[in-house]
Design a protein around this motif. Structure first.
Motif, PDB file in Angstrom:
ATOM      1  N   THR A   1      11.935  15.755  77.140  1.00 11.97           N
ATOM      2  CA  THR A   1      10.496  15.638  77.692  1.00 11.97           C
ATOM      3  C   THR A   1       9.330  15.185  76.340  1.00 11.97           C
ATOM      4  OG1 THR A   1      10.353  18.130  75.952  1.00 11.97           O
ATOM      5  CG2 THR A   1       9.913  18.109  78.728  1.00 11.97           C
ATOM      6  N   GLU A   2       9.650  15.034  75.214  1.00 19.51           N
ATOM      7  CA  GLU A   2       9.184  13.986  73.866  1.00 19.51           C
ATOM      8  C   GLU A   2       9.486  12.409  74.665  1.00 19.51           C
ATOM      9  OE1 GLU A   2       9.983  14.887  70.247  1.00 19.51           O
ATOM     10  OE2 GLU A   2       8.452  16.652  70.075  1.00 19.51           O
ATOM     11  N   THR A   3      10.751  12.552  74.957  1.00 15.04           N
ATOM     12  CA  THR A   3      10.485  10.923  75.651  1.00 15.04           C
ATOM     13  C   THR A   3       9.485  10.583  76.479  1.00 15.04           C
ATOM     14  OG1 THR A   3      12.747  10.919  74.663  1.00 15.04           O
ATOM     15  CG2 THR A   3      12.532   9.365  76.947  1.00 15.04           C
ATOM     16  N   GLU A   4       9.491  11.486  77.814  1.00 14.29           N
ATOM     17  CA  GLU A   4       8.262  11.068  78.915  1.00 14.29           C
ATOM     18  C   GLU A   4       6.983  11.041  78.529  1.00 14.29           C
ATOM     19  OE1 GLU A   4       8.904   9.906  81.884  1.00 14.29           O
ATOM     20  OE2 GLU A   4      11.091   9.345  80.408  1.00 14.29           O
ATOM     21  N   GLY A   5       6.448  11.827  77.253  1.00 12.61           N
ATOM     22  CA  GLY A   5       5.088  11.984  76.680  1.00 12.61           C
ATOM     23  C   GLY A   5       4.475  13.314  76.875  1.00 12.61           C
ATOM     24  N   VAL A   6       5.555  14.392  77.342  1.00  8.47           N
ATOM     25  CA  VAL A   6       5.180  15.841  77.256  1.00  8.47           C
ATOM     26  C   VAL A   6       4.794  16.153  75.953  1.00  8.47           C
ATOM     27  CG1 VAL A   6       6.282  18.504  78.148  1.00  8.47           C
ATOM     28  CG2 VAL A   6       6.293  15.887  79.137  1.00  8.47           C
ATOM     29  N   TRP A   7       3.504  16.966  75.808  1.00  7.02           N
ATOM     30  CA  TRP A   7       3.212  17.580  74.103  1.00  7.02           C
ATOM     31  C   TRP A   7       3.430  19.154  74.698  1.00  7.02           C
ATOM     32  CZ3 TRP A   7      -0.045  14.600  77.493  1.00  7.02           C
ATOM     33  CH2 TRP A   7      -0.990  15.039  77.920  1.00  7.02           C
ATOM     34  N   THR A   8       3.127  19.269  75.465  1.00  7.28           N
ATOM     35  CA  THR A   8       3.206  21.447  75.208  1.00  7.28           C
ATOM     36  C   THR A   8       3.829  21.466  75.721  1.00  7.28           C
ATOM     37  OG1 THR A   8       1.397  21.069  74.615  1.00  7.28           O
ATOM     38  CG2 THR A   8       2.185  23.338  75.190  1.00  7.28           C
ATOM     39  N   ILE A   9       5.421  22.723  75.905  1.00  6.14           N
ATOM     40  CA  ILE A   9       6.433  22.673  76.903  1.00  6.14           C
ATOM     41  C   ILE A   9       6.357  24.924  76.703  1.00  6.14           C
ATOM     42  CG2 ILE A   9       9.070  23.626  76.808  1.00  6.14           C
ATOM     43  CD1 ILE A   9       9.354  21.318  75.084  1.00  6.14           C
ATOM     44  N   GLN A  10       5.536  25.461  77.199  1.00  3.99           N
ATOM     45  CA  GLN A  10       5.791  26.731  77.588  1.00  3.99           C
ATOM     46  C   GLN A  10       6.610  27.172  78.284  1.00  3.99           C
ATOM     47  OE1 GLN A  10       1.141  26.419  78.267  1.00  3.99           O
ATOM     48  NE2 GLN A  10       2.309  27.852  80.387  1.00  3.99           N
TER      49      GLN A  10
END
Ligand SMILES: CC(C)(COP(=O)(O)OP(=O)(O)OC[C@H]1O[C@@H](n2cnc3c(N)ncnc32)[C@H](O)[C@@H]1OP(=O)(O)O)[C@@H](O)C(=O)NCCC(=O)NCCS
Length: 176
Positions: free
Chosen positions: A117-126
């Motif tokens: 997710t960080e590689t793809e630009g996701v900033w929040t996982i919930q």
């Protein structure tokens, strides 16, 4: 190990992308987790079609026994909204086969999700966790999630109303 290094390898276990050929094993582990009663409001695992439609392709990973190739756990995430402002917010699920609990598979899967997710630009996982699911609460705390708060009687599960602990992990490298 530095903070952003590759997650440490887990002996005998390989983390790799989920493929369609994993479907039956993934849904079996899902159903086993649901049957134990503290994983989700859902009581029946979805069909592969429903799962496949909802879960983001780049953020589905399985843990397999390196010697047999058998799937022993999985993690997957879906978008929470199609509004632009929430483009970097995903909601995840993580399930490990009960024969393999407590050996670090869950944390390895979460580390894979955090990395993809960080590689793809996701900033929040919930995610939402029942307060009774102490294993999941501890696992997520260890993976860097924080408790946002407890939602009261959010939904009915079988014949009772249940609370849900909302948790999140805010990336410190994406969208800061
Ligand atoms: C929650 C779940 C995914 C944990 O997976 P796991 O592979 O057993 O977890 P790990 O071995 O990676 O454990 C990582 C950390 O979680 C915590 N943890 C795991 N199981 C625990 C337990 N039974 N009790 C307390 N803490 C626990 C520990 O802090 C552990 O770290 P440590 O071993 O260094 O102390 C697993 O129990 C599961 O699949 N449950 C059914 C499905 C489910 O509830 N999914 C989550 C929905 S929100």
């Amino acid at each position: 190990m530095s903070h952003h290094a590759e997650p440490e390898a887990l002996a005998g276990v390989t983390i790799r992308p989920m493929h369609e050929t994993d479907a039956a094993q993934v849904l079996d582990i899902y159903q086993t987790g649901l049957d134990a009663g503290n994983a989700s409001f859902e009581t029946t695992a979805p069909t592969w079609h429903t799962f496949d439609t909802a879960k983001l392709r780049l953020h589905r990973h399985v843990a397999v026994d390196t010697s047999t190739g058998q799937v022993i756990g999985w993690v997957a995430a879906s978008a929470v909204s199609d509004r632009c402002v929430y483009a970097g917010v995903v909601e995840h699920s993580v399930y490990v086969h009960p024969d393999h609990h407590g050996r670090g598979v869950g944390i390895a899967l979460l580390n894979a999700l955090i990395q993809s997710t960080e590689t793809e630009g996701v900033w929040t996982i919930q995610s939402g966790i029942f307060p009774e699911n102490t294993a999941s609460l501890r696992l997520h705390e260890k993976a860097g999630f924080r408790v946002v708060g407890t939602r009261r009687h959010l939904g009915r599960h079988y014949d009772r109303w249940r609370d849900v602990v909302l948790i999140e992990r805010r990336s410190t490298i994406t969208g800061v």
